[in-house]
Design a protein around this motif. Structure first.
Motif, PDB file in Angstrom:
ATOM      1  N   VAL A 309       0.831  -1.209   0.000  1.00 20.62           N
ATOM      2  CA  VAL A 309       0.000   0.000   0.000  1.00 20.62           C
ATOM      3  C   VAL A 309       0.865   1.259   0.000  1.00 20.62           C
ATOM      4  O   VAL A 309       0.591   2.220  -0.728  1.00 20.62           O
ATOM      5  CB  VAL A 309      -0.954  -0.013   1.211  1.00 20.62           C
ATOM      6  N   THR A 310       1.916   1.272   0.815  1.00 19.87           N
ATOM      7  CA  THR A 310       2.754   2.468   0.930  1.00 19.87           C
ATOM      8  C   THR A 310       3.905   2.506  -0.075  1.00 19.87           C
ATOM      9  O   THR A 310       4.497   3.563  -0.282  1.00 19.87           O
ATOM     10  CB  THR A 310       3.350   2.571   2.344  1.00 19.87           C
ATOM     11  N   GLY A 311       4.218   1.366  -0.698  1.00 21.40           N
ATOM     12  CA  GLY A 311       5.393   1.313  -1.579  1.00 21.40           C
ATOM     13  C   GLY A 311       5.080   1.099  -3.041  1.00 21.40           C
ATOM     14  O   GLY A 311       5.945   0.653  -3.797  1.00 21.40           O
ATOM     15  N   GLY A 312       3.864   1.434  -3.472  1.00 21.41           N
ATOM     16  CA  GLY A 312       3.487   1.194  -4.866  1.00 21.41           C
ATOM     17  C   GLY A 312       4.391   1.907  -5.858  1.00 21.41           C
ATOM     18  O   GLY A 312       4.894   1.308  -6.812  1.00 21.41           O
ATOM     19  N   PHE A 313       4.617   3.206  -5.640  1.00 24.01           N
ATOM     20  CA  PHE A 313       5.463   3.980  -6.556  1.00 24.01           C
ATOM     21  C   PHE A 313       6.894   3.462  -6.531  1.00 24.01           C
ATOM     22  O   PHE A 313       7.560   3.385  -7.567  1.00 24.01           O
ATOM     23  CB  PHE A 313       5.437   5.451  -6.162  1.00 24.01           C
ATOM     24  N   GLN A 314       7.340   3.096  -5.356  1.00 18.37           N
ATOM     25  CA  GLN A 314       8.705   2.582  -5.216  1.00 18.37           C
ATOM     26  C   GLN A 314       8.893   1.307  -6.023  1.00 18.37           C
ATOM     27  O   GLN A 314       9.897   1.147  -6.725  1.00 18.37           O
ATOM     28  CB  GLN A 314       8.975   2.325  -3.740  1.00 18.37           C
ATOM     29  N   PHE A 315       7.930   0.387  -5.963  1.00 18.32           N
ATOM     30  CA  PHE A 315       8.043  -0.871  -6.689  1.00 18.32           C
ATOM     31  C   PHE A 315       7.925  -0.666  -8.202  1.00 18.32           C
ATOM     32  O   PHE A 315       8.622  -1.321  -8.978  1.00 18.32           O
ATOM     33  CB  PHE A 315       6.972  -1.857  -6.217  1.00 18.32           C
ATOM     34  N   LEU A 316       7.044   0.238  -8.616  1.00 17.36           N
ATOM     35  CA  LEU A 316       6.804   0.430 -10.052  1.00 17.36           C
ATOM     36  C   LEU A 316       7.876   1.292 -10.711  1.00 17.36           C
ATOM     37  O   LEU A 316       8.289   1.022 -11.836  1.00 17.36           O
ATOM     38  CB  LEU A 316       5.433   1.068 -10.264  1.00 17.36           C
ATOM     39  N   PHE A 317       8.317   2.334 -10.021  1.00 20.26           N
ATOM     40  CA  PHE A 317       9.297   3.252 -10.591  1.00 20.26           C
ATOM     41  C   PHE A 317      10.730   2.860 -10.217  1.00 20.26           C
ATOM     42  O   PHE A 317      11.625   2.821 -11.063  1.00 20.26           O
ATOM     43  CB  PHE A 317       9.007   4.681 -10.123  1.00 20.26           C
ATOM     44  N   ILE A 352       9.603  10.678  -1.297  1.00 18.14           N
ATOM     45  CA  ILE A 352       8.587  11.732  -1.195  1.00 18.14           C
ATOM     46  C   ILE A 352       7.204  11.161  -1.488  1.00 18.14           C
ATOM     47  O   ILE A 352       6.232  11.419  -0.772  1.00 18.14           O
ATOM     48  CB  ILE A 352       8.918  12.899  -2.148  1.00 18.14           C
ATOM     49  N   VAL A 353       7.127  10.355  -2.546  1.00 20.38           N
ATOM     50  CA  VAL A 353       5.841   9.732  -2.905  1.00 20.38           C
ATOM     51  C   VAL A 353       5.440   8.696  -1.854  1.00 20.38           C
ATOM     52  O   VAL A 353       4.251   8.579  -1.503  1.00 20.38           O
ATOM     53  CB  VAL A 353       5.924   9.089  -4.295  1.00 20.38           C
ATOM     54  N   THR A 354       6.408   7.946  -1.325  1.00 22.16           N
ATOM     55  CA  THR A 354       6.103   6.961  -0.282  1.00 22.16           C
ATOM     56  C   THR A 354       5.555   7.648   0.961  1.00 22.16           C
ATOM     57  O   THR A 354       4.585   7.174   1.574  1.00 22.16           O
ATOM     58  CB  THR A 354       7.365   6.151   0.084  1.00 22.16           C
ATOM     59  N   ALA A 355       6.158   8.774   1.346  1.00 16.92           N
ATOM     60  CA  ALA A 355       5.668   9.531   2.501  1.00 16.92           C
ATOM     61  C   ALA A 355       4.240  10.022   2.268  1.00 16.92           C
ATOM     62  O   ALA A 355       3.391   9.971   3.175  1.00 16.92           O
ATOM     63  CB  ALA A 355       6.597  10.714   2.780  1.00 16.92           C
ATOM     64  N   ALA A 356       3.958  10.475   1.043  1.00 14.87           N
ATOM     65  CA  ALA A 356       2.594  10.897   0.711  1.00 14.87           C
ATOM     66  C   ALA A 356       1.627   9.724   0.795  1.00 14.87           C
ATOM     67  O   ALA A 356       0.484   9.873   1.254  1.00 14.87           O
ATOM     68  CB  ALA A 356       2.570  11.520  -0.684  1.00 14.87           C
TER      69      ALA A 356
END
Length: 488
Positions: A309-317, A352-356
């Motif tokens: 839930v919190t790491g979606g951008f991290q995993f995709l980008f 930054i995105v993960t924090a958001a």
């Protein structure tokens, strides 16, 4: 001619210089497809006999109630992941081959994708069971043809939606509205779905409607593709007049700010990277879909859910960090580009995105503060530990992503690497195991604190970890350059 095209693609696969990687990925992909095939066949048996023996209802009628939702999910999945195989067709446009033949082959090839035929295994198995349990042959045949063709229509809708983001967003909003109305029982959507699809069984001749829609959409897609089927049109992304954009306040952070600025502009201007943003947003709802499952009530799986839930951008980008720069990566290596600042820019953007995402995940407090605190700890771990391991695994990523290609997938090839796979252990399995053990012996509070401490520790020693990551990137630099230059 179609068989000749297939023979040429097989030769291309076995003669490419990346045969080893392709073959390994094909094997793992085959294992994955085989797993889903077994699940669908088993699901057909389980669904039929559970409905018949436990619910004492007609299985065809009950399954028909959920087919509208399944159709919508199938369309969304195909739009996100299924691509048009245009790149392999390009060389034939200069040969004396009828354009009609090429377009028909392109349309036919979309049905070879496992996204197209995988769900048919459920329908075939389900219909065979129905025939052996007293259902009429004509009714079952009409139901199978009518339902299957409606699902195959998604291939054509996918093609027509390609490049029309405004229409896609509008359709997505309609889907969300209908889903909301169904969830809150404002409109009996499931009842309408049951009547629509069960008509194919009660009135088998209704399958003609699906057949006519299939033929009509084939013709529409044929005309649509044929009109733009040129080397300099249709097969490449549209070129627009360049616009100068700059996020001024980032400039004061030096090289890191410049790299972040470039990444933000890349994500705003390209369809492939826009998919990353939408995918990251959808990751926030992963818990909504899964928290009701008994499996996700266990501490380890709750942590797994929080990491996603919190790491979606991290995993995709994050795991595609070098890939997005593959088209100009060789040029970067000839310049005085500071590796550490380059990687730190990616790291800061991910965090930054993960924090958001951690802030937006506050809505999960509705299901209990313990769940949100678990998600909070998972977010801290993603920031402090997973972000660095994601960058580390990127050093072994030899995948190319052509941002000028009219594709929907995040890249043309996936590369399998054992080292990158081993890095999944500290990224996913370690926090799950630690949280489960500490929570079992000391309670939920101690479990949350233990994961948060691991994340904070990773954040504090990030400079030393970055030195290791930079060293790894430099060791892998030449093999990465060779992979990015190789178009096979």
């Amino acid at each position: 001619m179609f068989l000749q095209f297939l023979r040429l693609e097989i030769k291309s696969f076995f003669r490419g210089s990346s045969l080893g990687i392709n073959l390994a990925m094909k094997i793992f992909r085959f294992i994955g497809i085989l797993y889903f095939m077994v699940c669908l066949v088993g699901g057909a048996f389980g669904a039929f006999f559970y409905i018949q023996e436990e619910m004492h209802r007609d299985p065809l009628q009950v399954v028909s109630r959920f087919l509208l939702a399944a159709w919508a999910v199938d369309l969304i999945a195909k739009y996100i992941w299924q691509e048009m195989p245009t790149q392999n067709i390009k060389p034939f446009l200069t040969l004396n081959i009828s354009k009609k033949t090429l377009v028909n082959y392109l349309l036919a090839k979309t049905f070879l994708s496992f996204f197209s035929w995988l769900n048919s295994l459920f329908f075939i198995t389900f219909c065979i069971i129905a025939l052996f349990n007293g259902h009429t042959v004509a009714g079952v045949l009409g139901w199978f043809i009518g339902v299957s063709l409606l699902f195959y229509l998604n291939n054509f809708i996918n093609i027509l939606f390609n490049g029309k983001e405004t229409i896609v967003v509008a359709v997505g909003c309609v889907f969300a509205l209908v889903a909301g109305l169904a969830y809150y029982q404002v409109v009996p959507v499931l009842d309408y779905s049951g009547r629509l699809f069960y008509n194919f069984y009660e009135r088998p001749y209704f399958a003609v409607v699906s057949l006519m829609l299939f033929a009509g959409l084939w013709k529409i897609c044929f005309s649509h593709i044929r009109n733009v089927f040129y080397l300099d049109q249709g097969l490449e992304m549209k070129k627009e007049v360049g616009k100068t954009e700059n996020i001024a306040f980032l400039n004061k952070y030096g090289a890191i700010g410049t790299f972040i600025n470039n990444d933000i502009k890349m994500m705003k201007r390209n369809k492939v990277t826009k998919g990353i943003i939408w995918g990251s947003f959808l990751f926030l709802f992963y818990g909504m879909l899964m928290f009701t499952s008994p499996i996700y009530k266990t501490p380890a799986m709750t942590m797994f859910m929080g990491l996603f839930v919190t790491g979606g951008f991290q995993f995709l980008f994050g795991q595609r960090v070098p890939a997005f720069d593959s088209s100009y990566y060789p040029l970067m290596m000839t310049l005085n580009v500071p590796y550490k600042e380059y990687l730190k820019a990616k790291w800061w953007l991910m965090n930054i995105v993960t924090a958001a995402s951690v802030v937006l995940a506050l809505c999960y407090a509705y299901f209990g503060w313990e769940m949100y605190l678990t998600f909070l700890a998972a977010g801290i771990y993603n920031i402090g530990v997973n972000s660095q391991f994601t960058l580390w695994s990127g050093a072994y990523n030899k995948m190319q992503i052509d941002l000028n290609s009219k594709e929907k997938r995040f890249g043309q090839k996936n590369s399998f690497n054992l080292k990158a796979l081993l890095l999944l252990i500290p990224k996913m399995f370690l926090p799950m195991a630690v949280f489960a053990l500490v929570q079992h012996f000391s309670g939920i509070t101690a479990g949350v604190i233990s994961i948060a401490i691991m994340g904070l520790a990773g954040f504090l020693i990030r400079e030393k970890i970055f030195d290791i990551i930079v060293k790894t990137y430099k060791v892998e630099k030449y093999s990465t350059l060779e992979a990015f230059k190789n178009k096979d």
